[in-house]
Write an enzyme that holds these catalytic residues in place. Structure first.
Site, PDB file in Angstrom:
ATOM      1  NE  ARG A 200      42.928 -49.256 -16.382  1.00 46.63           N
ATOM      2  CZ  ARG A 200      42.371 -48.128 -16.796  1.00 46.63           C
ATOM      3  NH1 ARG A 200      41.467 -48.147 -17.750  1.00 46.63           N
ATOM      4  NH2 ARG A 200      42.704 -46.980 -16.230  1.00 46.63           N
ATOM      5  CD  GLU A 202      40.057 -52.719 -20.598  1.00 47.58           C
ATOM      6  OE1 GLU A 202      38.947 -52.282 -20.331  1.00 47.58           O
ATOM      7  OE2 GLU A 202      41.069 -52.006 -20.689  1.00 47.58           O
ATOM      8  NE  ARG A 208      39.808 -47.882 -28.908  1.00 46.91           N
ATOM      9  CZ  ARG A 208      39.086 -46.915 -28.393  1.00 46.91           C
ATOM     10  NH1 ARG A 208      39.575 -45.725 -28.228  1.00 46.91           N
ATOM     11  NH2 ARG A 208      37.847 -47.143 -28.038  1.00 46.91           N
ATOM     12  CG  HIS A 209      41.665 -51.736 -25.206  1.00 50.54           C
ATOM     13  ND1 HIS A 209      40.819 -51.546 -26.254  1.00 50.54           N
ATOM     14  CD2 HIS A 209      41.181 -50.982 -24.179  1.00 50.54           C
ATOM     15  CE1 HIS A 209      39.849 -50.708 -25.884  1.00 50.54           C
ATOM     16  NE2 HIS A 209      40.050 -50.350 -24.634  1.00 50.54           N
ATOM     17  CD  GLU A 351      39.233 -42.573 -23.723  1.00 47.91           C
ATOM     18  OE1 GLU A 351      38.192 -43.213 -23.917  1.00 47.91           O
ATOM     19  OE2 GLU A 351      40.022 -42.778 -22.776  1.00 47.91           O
ATOM     20  CB  SER A 354      38.975 -40.179 -19.500  1.00 53.89           C
ATOM     21  OG  SER A 354      39.448 -40.942 -18.440  1.00 53.89           O
ATOM     22  NE  ARG A 402      43.998 -46.404 -25.957  1.00 57.84           N
ATOM     23  CZ  ARG A 402      42.795 -46.477 -25.443  1.00 57.84           C
ATOM     24  NH1 ARG A 402      42.047 -45.388 -25.350  1.00 57.84           N
ATOM     25  NH2 ARG A 402      42.336 -47.616 -25.011  1.00 57.84           N
TER      26      ARG A 402
END
Ligand code: 4AD
Length: 428
Positions: A200, A202, A208-209, A351, A354, A402
């Site tokens: 990822r 981003e 948490r990323h 989270e 998903s 996570r």
């Protein structure tokens, strides 16, 4: 002596026995010329080793050698286990080793090339129990697959992809196995899973990323209802948590000594809440949420607290999310297309998963992609794979770092990764 004993296994039961251990010399202390103490560490467990000068066994030079070892050197220690009359402070093991032989296997540099925070972080590294996950899924008729990590277009939409040049063609690192795991279902695999790297790009500078994490992805045929996918979440995670608590208690204790945490509260049958119910609970607590919007980090936390107070669990499923906040491939609810057959799963208000039922009709899929602003031509092979008849299906994706972070109540995902990748870190 050829058999090795693990430092973590050194207990009172071994009193008087000869043992051989290998570990790192964590601290050295001399007491006069005739005695030295070394604390030896192996995988987070520590034991005090006592080197005492004795004629014909341990020379004074050896005491000096022991006291002068450089910190973090790798040592082999041979000796007899003893139990001191007073409790030992500062080591995990409550026995000592009376040393008869000591070898330095590899000398560490006098100044460590890594900072101590990094060193303790890597000691903490607790692998998610892969084999428990694999055992469980294989026993439930899942097949393990490996999907390509070099792909042509983005799989989750958006711009958060690492772009690269694939022999002159634009390509990127896979944001998830999403599209390929679904194509495997179209190929009659029935139930599939993958554990592999997920990329990822981003710009998230949060606790948490990560830019690269280990994803567990699952996809299965649905016979009647999307809750069948949630049944797998439920059984898989209860099995995994039970295993961690029952079989990994030593590792968890070692983590807890460095970063104390409360054991996770979870139910034998995982709580399922509808998104609408969550919105209502938040409303009653004075937090207004757009009923067709998404939860933000803060409202997810708050809902986690409310759920804990009301239902006594820190692990739960929130389902029937508004369609507008889910990816294009998510199946709308049959009774109300403002909602979707989808869910998120939370640990301690954050989270970790998903998941959803997927659209398996090619026309609807193309329509949804367009509605979400995706250029349909870039995903035409994906859409075409549903033209040969596709079973209803669904699945989910889990970020394993996570899971470990939240199970252990850690405050930063980097503590669960040996070589974390974030927007500012690509080495070592
Ligand atoms: O929510 P995400 O993006 O969902 C998917 O990838 C879907 N294809 C899954 C599916 O089958 N529907 O990612 C899934 C999980 C998240 O819940 C989170 O735990 C983790 O992956 N995750 C990250 N973990 C660490 N760093 C990041 N940057 C993460 N982004 C997502």
């Amino acid at each position: 002596l050829k058999a090795w004993t693990k430092v973590g296994d050194l207990t009172h039961e071994l009193k008087g026995k000869e043992v051989l251990i290998r570990g790192r010399a964590q601290t050295m202390r001399a007491v006069g010329k005739n005695m030295a103490f070394i604390v030896v560490r192996e995988k987070g467990f520590t034991v005090q080793c006592v080197v005492t000068a004795q004629p014909d066994v341990v020379s004074k030079q050896m005491v000096k050698f022991a006291a002068g070892l450089s910190r973090e050197s790798i040592v082999d220690v041979h000796g007899v286990v003893s139990v001191p009359s007073i409790a030992i402070k500062g080591t995990t093991q409550q026995v000592e080793i009376q040393v008869s032989k000591l070898y330095c296997v590899d000398k560490a540099m006098p100044t460590l090339p890594i900072n101590i925070e990094d060193a303790s972080r890597s000691r903490l590294h607790l692998h998610p129990p892969y084999f428990v996950v694999e055992q469980f899924l294989l026993s439930e008729d899942f097949i393990e697959i490996h999907t390509p990590k070099l792909i042509a277009g983005s799989s989750e939409g958006g711009s958060a992809v690492f772009k690269l040049d694939y022999k002159g063609q634009p390509a990127c690192l896979a944001q998830s196995p999403q599209l390929h795991k679904q194509m495997a279902i179209c190929g009659d695999f029935g139930r599939v899973f993958e554990i592999g790297p997920v990329f990822r790009a981003e710009d998230s500078y949060t606790h948490r990323h990560l830019c690269e994490f280990t994803g567990l992805d699952i996809e299965l045929e649905i016979r009647q209802h999307y809750t069948e996918v949630m049944d797998i979440v439920d059984r898989l995670f209860v099995t995994m948590f039970d295993h961690l608590n029952n079989k990994c208690s030593k590792d968890l204790e070692a983590v807890g000594r460095q970063y104390p945490f409360e054991p996770l509260k979870y139910l034998r049958k995982t709580l399922r809440l509808k998104f609408e119910e969550g919105v209502q609970m938040l409303k009653e607590a004075g937090v207004e949420i757009d009923p067709y919007g998404d939860l933000n980090t803060e409202s997810e936390r708050k809902l986690g607290q409310l759920v804990l107070e009301k239902y006594g669990t820190e692990f739960y499923i929130l389902h029937r999310y508004p369609l507008a906040v889910r990816p294009f491939y998510t199946m709308p609810c049959f009774d109300d297309p403002k909602y979707s057959n989808s869910f998120d799963v939370f640990i301690r208000g954050e989270e970790i998963i998903s998941g959803a039922q997927r659209v398996h009709a090619p026309e609807l899929l193309a329509e949804r992609a367009q509605a979400c602003g995706i250029d349909v031509s870039t995903i035409s092979t994906y859409i075409d794979s549903f033209r040969y008849g596709a079973p209803p299906h669904g699945g989910f994706g889990v970020g394993l770092e996570r899971v470990v972070m939240l199970f252990c109540g850690l405050n930063n995902i980097r503590k669960t990764s040996l070589f974390p990748r974030d927007p500012l870190r690509i080495a070592p």
